[in-house]
Design a protein around this motif. Structure first.
Motif, short mmCIF file in Angstrom:
data_model
loop_
_atom_site.label_atom_id
_atom_site.label_comp_id
_atom_site.label_asym_id
_atom_site.label_seq_id
_atom_site.Cartn_x
_atom_site.Cartn_y
_atom_site.Cartn_z
N ASP A 190 34.20 -1.07 51.84
CA ASP A 190 33.40 -0.88 53.06
C ASP A 190 33.18 0.62 53.24
O ASP A 190 33.96 1.30 53.87
CB ASP A 190 34.14 -1.47 54.26
CG ASP A 190 33.32 -1.35 55.55
OD1 ASP A 190 32.15 -0.92 55.47
OD2 ASP A 190 33.87 -1.66 56.62
N HIS A 191 32.09 1.11 52.62
CA HIS A 191 31.86 2.55 52.56
C HIS A 191 30.62 3.00 53.34
O HIS A 191 30.26 4.18 53.30
CB HIS A 191 31.71 2.99 51.10
CG HIS A 191 30.53 2.36 50.41
ND1 HIS A 191 29.24 2.81 50.57
CD2 HIS A 191 30.46 1.31 49.56
CE1 HIS A 191 28.42 2.07 49.85
NE2 HIS A 191 29.14 1.15 49.23
N SER A 192 29.97 2.08 54.04
CA SER A 192 28.68 2.42 54.66
C SER A 192 28.79 3.58 55.64
O SER A 192 27.87 4.41 55.74
CB SER A 192 28.08 1.19 55.34
OG SER A 192 28.96 0.68 56.32
N ASP A 193 29.90 3.68 56.37
CA ASP A 193 30.07 4.76 57.34
C ASP A 193 30.89 5.92 56.79
O ASP A 193 31.20 6.86 57.51
CB ASP A 193 30.76 4.22 58.60
CG ASP A 193 29.86 3.28 59.38
OD1 ASP A 193 28.62 3.45 59.32
OD2 ASP A 193 30.39 2.37 60.06
N ALA A 194 31.26 5.86 55.51
CA ALA A 194 32.08 6.91 54.91
C ALA A 194 31.23 8.13 54.58
O ALA A 194 30.08 8.01 54.15
CB ALA A 194 32.76 6.39 53.65
N ASP A 195 31.81 9.31 54.78
CA ASP A 195 31.14 10.56 54.40
C ASP A 195 31.28 10.83 52.91
O ASP A 195 30.47 11.56 52.32
CB ASP A 195 31.75 11.74 55.17
CG ASP A 195 31.66 11.55 56.67
OD1 ASP A 195 30.56 11.22 57.16
OD2 ASP A 195 32.69 11.73 57.36
N ALA A 196 32.33 10.27 52.30
CA ALA A 196 32.58 10.45 50.87
C ALA A 196 33.48 9.32 50.40
O ALA A 196 34.15 8.66 51.20
CB ALA A 196 33.23 11.80 50.59
N VAL A 197 33.50 9.11 49.09
CA VAL A 197 34.37 8.10 48.48
C VAL A 197 35.25 8.79 47.44
O VAL A 197 34.77 9.61 46.66
CB VAL A 197 33.54 6.97 47.82
CG1 VAL A 197 34.44 6.02 47.03
CG2 VAL A 197 32.76 6.21 48.90
N VAL A 198 36.54 8.45 47.47
CA VAL A 198 37.49 8.96 46.48
C VAL A 198 37.60 7.92 45.38
O VAL A 198 38.18 6.85 45.58
CB VAL A 198 38.86 9.25 47.12
CG1 VAL A 198 39.83 9.78 46.06
CG2 VAL A 198 38.72 10.25 48.27
N LEU A 199 37.05 8.22 44.22
CA LEU A 199 36.99 7.25 43.13
C LEU A 199 38.36 7.05 42.48
O LEU A 199 38.65 5.97 41.98
CB LEU A 199 35.97 7.70 42.08
CG LEU A 199 35.42 6.64 41.15
CD1 LEU A 199 34.66 5.56 41.92
CD2 LEU A 199 34.51 7.26 40.10
N SER A 200 39.17 8.10 42.51
CA SER A 200 40.54 7.99 42.01
C SER A 200 41.43 8.91 42.83
O SER A 200 41.37 10.13 42.68
CB SER A 200 40.64 8.36 40.53
OG SER A 200 41.99 8.32 40.11
N ALA A 201 42.26 8.31 43.69
CA ALA A 201 43.23 9.11 44.46
C ALA A 201 44.51 9.26 43.65
O ALA A 201 45.61 9.15 44.17
CB ALA A 201 43.53 8.42 45.79
N CYS A 202 44.34 9.51 42.35
CA CYS A 202 45.48 9.62 41.43
C CYS A 202 45.00 10.41 40.23
O CYS A 202 43.96 10.07 39.65
CB CYS A 202 45.95 8.23 41.00
SG CYS A 202 47.16 8.25 39.66
#
Length: 263
Positions: A190-202
């Motif tokens: 659910d990323h519609s309201d996200a300013d950015a997406v972390v594709l790998s938090a690792c």
């Protein structure tokens, strides 16, 4: 005073013994930078023992980081990167500041003071640089450790709207996860309201080759802990933080760490 045409910087990394990704992704990012800028880089690592991503092994590993910092300062590296995000975050809220200060002190005591970047602190810094207050993320960790990451970012003022925990306990299996799966996993968030997406938090789960595809797919900035680490390493060296093929954060828009333009 003359300067060499291609000044060379030594990049030091404190790496979990089972991590095989940061010694490929960080060099890949900085080698790509070499194609557009004069600086050159060499890469040097010291390892802390860790095979399974459990709170017990992470705590024991973090205690070993002081030795690694001293070893790398023996090589007179110009910057040190602590290449394990969850080890820092599992030690308590805000712990990246404590770790960075302590490890820098170890290098200074050894007569070779160098700035220290932790991947945990770099992820926070990178998201702040993008002006990202709301994010969605993907992590390979078991659910309780993933919740630790979410709580850590929340404490830093970053709201995690949605996340996926892939629940891969063995660290080598994390490295073997196919990055081509990540854009689809990101789209399912659910990323519609996200300013950015972390594709790998690792920094063990590879994602560099999928970052720009994910940005095209989602229509917003996409980062990884490794890309954020490279960005902060370059800024710690007082170099423009830019590299082709590594997404919006390293596109040049934030080469000098300036805040994003007001929309």
């Amino acid at each position: 005073m003359t300067h060499p045409a291609h000044p060379t910087y030594r990049i030091g990394q404190i790496v979990p013994s089972s991590n095989v990704t940061m010694e490929t992704e960080i060099p890949a990012i900085l080698r790509a930078r070499e194609s557009i800028a004069p600086e050159r880089f060499t890469f040097h690592s010291s390892r802390m023992r860790m095979t399974h991503v459990t709170p017990e092994q992470l705590k024991a590993m973090d205690a070993d980081s002081d030795r690694c910092a001293v070893e790398l300062s023996d090589a007179r590296v110009d910057v040190l990167g602590y290449a394990c995000l969850v080890a820092i975050m599992s030690m308590g809220l805000g712990y990246h500041r404590t770790s960075e200060e302590r490890l820098h002190t170890r290098t200074a005591e050894n007569g070779a003071p160098a700035p220290v970047v932790t991947s945990a602190g770099a992820l926070v810094h990178g998201l702040n640089t993008l002006g990202a207050k709301k994010i969605a993320l993907i992590a390979p960790y078991m659910r309780p450790l993933t919740k630790t990451v979410v709580d850590y970012l929340t404490h830093e003022g970053i709201e995690v709207l949605d996340y996926t925990a892939l629940e891969i306990p063995d660290n080598l299996d994390v490295a073997a996860h196919d990055p081509a799966r990540l854009p689809g996993l990101a789209r399912a968030l659910d990323h519609s309201d996200a300013d950015a997406v972390v594709l790998s938090a690792c920094v063990q789960m590879p994602s560099l080759g999928a970052l720009e595809e994910a940005e095209q797919l989602l229509g917003k900035p996409v980062v990884s802990a490794a890309v954020c680490t490279a960005h902060q390493m370059l800024r710690a060296l007082d170099l423009p933080a830019v590299a082709p093929g590594a997404g919006h954060l390293l596109s040049g828009a934030f080469a000098h760490g300036e805040p994003p333009a007001v929309r």
